[in-house]
Design an enzyme around this catalytic site. Structure first.
Site, mmCIF file in Angstrom:
data_model
loop_
_atom_site.group_PDB
_atom_site.id
_atom_site.type_symbol
_atom_site.label_atom_id
_atom_site.label_comp_id
_atom_site.label_asym_id
_atom_site.label_seq_id
_atom_site.Cartn_x
_atom_site.Cartn_y
_atom_site.Cartn_z
ATOM 1 N N SER A 50 0.846 -1.201 0.000
ATOM 2 C CA SER A 50 0.000 0.000 0.000
ATOM 3 C C SER A 50 0.880 1.249 0.000
ATOM 4 O O SER A 50 2.088 1.178 0.239
ATOM 5 C CB SER A 50 -0.894 0.004 1.242
ATOM 6 O OG SER A 50 -0.093 0.215 2.399
ATOM 7 N N ASP A 82 -1.431 -1.801 -3.835
ATOM 8 C CA ASP A 82 -2.766 -1.884 -3.236
ATOM 9 C C ASP A 82 -3.310 -0.468 -3.000
ATOM 10 O O ASP A 82 -2.620 0.382 -2.421
ATOM 11 C CB ASP A 82 -2.641 -2.629 -1.899
ATOM 12 C CG ASP A 82 -3.975 -2.969 -1.281
ATOM 13 O OD1 ASP A 82 -4.947 -3.169 -2.029
ATOM 14 O OD2 ASP A 82 -4.036 -3.057 -0.036
ATOM 15 N N LYS A 188 -15.751 -5.251 10.822
ATOM 16 C CA LYS A 188 -16.399 -5.118 9.514
ATOM 17 C C LYS A 188 -17.897 -4.874 9.616
ATOM 18 O O LYS A 188 -18.472 -4.131 8.848
ATOM 19 C CB LYS A 188 -16.133 -6.367 8.679
ATOM 20 C CG LYS A 188 -14.648 -6.578 8.368
ATOM 21 C CD LYS A 188 -14.464 -7.729 7.406
ATOM 22 C CE LYS A 188 -13.015 -8.135 7.243
ATOM 23 N NZ LYS A 188 -12.129 -7.087 6.752
ATOM 24 N N ASN A 264 -7.894 -10.277 -1.040
ATOM 25 C CA ASN A 264 -6.966 -9.415 -0.271
ATOM 26 C C ASN A 264 -7.049 -9.671 1.227
ATOM 27 O O ASN A 264 -8.139 -9.575 1.811
ATOM 28 C CB ASN A 264 -7.311 -7.947 -0.506
ATOM 29 C CG ASN A 264 -6.951 -7.472 -1.894
ATOM 30 O OD1 ASN A 264 -6.599 -8.262 -2.758
ATOM 31 N ND2 ASN A 264 -7.038 -6.177 -2.105
HETATM 32 P P1 13P Z 1 -8.715 -6.783 5.331
HETATM 33 O O1 13P Z 1 -8.711 -5.546 6.154
HETATM 34 O O2 13P Z 1 -10.013 -7.507 5.453
HETATM 35 O O3 13P Z 1 -7.553 -7.662 5.593
HETATM 36 O O4 13P Z 1 -8.614 -6.323 3.786
HETATM 37 C C1 13P Z 1 -7.373 -6.014 3.220
HETATM 38 C C2 13P Z 1 -7.503 -5.356 1.897
HETATM 39 O O5 13P Z 1 -8.541 -5.304 1.287
HETATM 40 C C3 13P Z 1 -6.291 -4.774 1.329
HETATM 41 O O6 13P Z 1 -6.558 -4.095 0.140
HETATM 42 O O1 G3H Z 2 -6.976 -2.017 2.587
HETATM 43 C C1 G3H Z 2 -5.941 -1.507 2.984
HETATM 44 C C2 G3H Z 2 -4.819 -2.337 3.447
HETATM 45 O O2 G3H Z 2 -5.180 -3.084 4.593
HETATM 46 C C3 G3H Z 2 -3.587 -1.524 3.643
HETATM 47 O O3 G3H Z 2 -3.679 -0.758 4.782
HETATM 48 O O4 G3H Z 2 -3.119 1.547 4.065
HETATM 49 O O5 G3H Z 2 -2.857 0.811 6.458
HETATM 50 O O6 G3H Z 2 -1.290 -0.013 4.694
HETATM 51 P P1 G3H Z 2 -2.673 0.487 5.007
HETATM 52 ZN ZN ZN Z 3 -8.501 -3.173 0.141
#
Ligand code: 13P
Ligand code: G3H
Ligand code: ZN
Length: 321
Positions: A50, A82, A188, A264
């Site tokens: 990310s 990501d 969630k 993911n």
């Molecule tokens: P989770 O928070 O459910 O692990 O999802 C991660 C995600 O979608 C990263 O893009």
């Molecule tokens: O969906 C997001 C991922 O879990 C990445 O999270 O932006 O805190 O690295 P982050």
């Molecule tokens: Zn995501």
């Protein structure tokens, strides 16, 4: 072995009817745990990074760590951005050799989302990279304050099958992240909730009927937030709310069969790591050698990833298809 292209992993996953785990990484222990787990399970793998991970570790550290992991393993590994939030960030990653990027403009209007995605697609396709777009808005932490505090979104917008077709056609994205009740983070939903798997089927069918073939769909927010991990974190001094909730693994398993090609997972990795570290700190308060708590954390993440690829995503054993 160099990186394997995301396109190749997707093609094989679609053919083999399994899902690829796209695991978020931001440090050495996570990368080692995930790659070792997939190596032992002979599972193809997507590592995803990310914007926050790049800021935390520095892009060069992550690149070199992944290079090391790739050189020490035999399984196919792709690297994905990501939640890219700008063209510039996507371009940087494409130029660094990522095999795919996500441009997330899902909070924009349909037209603006198309426009932003198309710009990334044009650049990516000219540079041997593919693009994931997102249509619809996930409920929960992504669009709310208070992931840690357990805030629940009232909002969110599910992906509409016909709009998905129009979006893919207009933007040219190579895979599509859908909103079907999935959500980011450890909080969630309120209580148990299921994915809208009928909607997922309808999206898949609409894309097929529109001539897009077996089109790869992506499921964000796919952590199951295991209760035993939340309990362990709390047992050793953590304070995860009693209202943690994830996507049931049985739903992910069905989503895989319906045609979710990339799944993911980040939160579950964070929880596994935290549970293991808290345990060491609680049981051995005199310990101050980082290897003594990061080692168990790595082992715990590895165990979790082995379970995901074997029992949920069913990509174990497919690395060399
Ligand atoms: P989770 O928070 O459910 O692990 O999802 C991660 C995600 O979608 C990263 O893009
Ligand atoms: O969906 C997001 C991922 O879990 C990445 O999270 O932006 O805190 O690295 P982050
Ligand atoms: Zn995501």
């Amino acid at each position: 072995m160099p990186l394997t292209h995301t396109t190749d992993l997707f093609a094989k996953a679609l053919k083999g009817k399994y899902a690829l785990g796209a695991f978020n990484v931001n440090n050495m222990e996570l990368i080692q745990a995930i790659v070792e787990a997939c190596e032992e399970e002979k599972a193809p793998l997507m590592l995803q990074i990310s914007k926050g991970a790049r800021q935390y570790a520095h892009p060069t550290y992550l690149k070199k760590l992944i290079e090391a992991a790739v050189s020490l393993s035999t399984i196919p590994i792709a690297v994905h951005l990501d939640h890219g939030d700008t063209f510039e960030l996507c371009k940087e990653c494409i130029d660094e050799g990522f095999t795919s990027v996500m441009i997330d403009a899902s909070h924009e209007t349909f037209e603006k989302n198309v426009e932003i995605c198309k710009k990334v697609v044009d650049y990516a396709h000219a540079h041997n990279c593919v693009v994931e777009g997102e249509l619809g808005m996930l409920v929960g932490a992504q669009h709310d304050d208070g992931e840690e505090g357990g805030g629940y979104s009232k909002g969110g917008a599910y992906t509409h099958p016909d709009e998905a077709v129009a979006f893919v056609k207009a933007s040219g994205v190579d895979s599509l992240a859908v909103a079907i009740g999935n959500s980011h983070g450890a909080y969630k939903f309120k209580g148990e909730q299921h994915l809208d798997l009928e909607r997922l089927k309808a999206i898949k069918k609409a894309l097929l009927d529109a001539g897009m073939g077996d089109y790869p769909l992506v499921l964000h927010g796919a952590s199951s937030v295991p209760k035993d991990l939340a309990d362990e974190i709390n047992k050793y001094g953590g304070k995860m709310g009693t209202d943690t909730a994830g996507v049931p693994e049985a739903d992910i398993e069905i989503a895989r069969r319906v045609g979710c090609t990339k799944v993911n997972i980040d939160t579950d990795l964070r929880m596994a790591m935290t549970a293991a570290i808290r345990k060491v700190f609680a049981e051995s308060p005199k310990e101050f050698d980082p290897r003594k708590y990061l080692g168990p954390a790595r082992a715990k993440v590895k165990e979790l990833v082995r379970h995901k690829v074997r029992d949920v995503l069913c990509c174990a054993g497919h690395a060399f298809d």
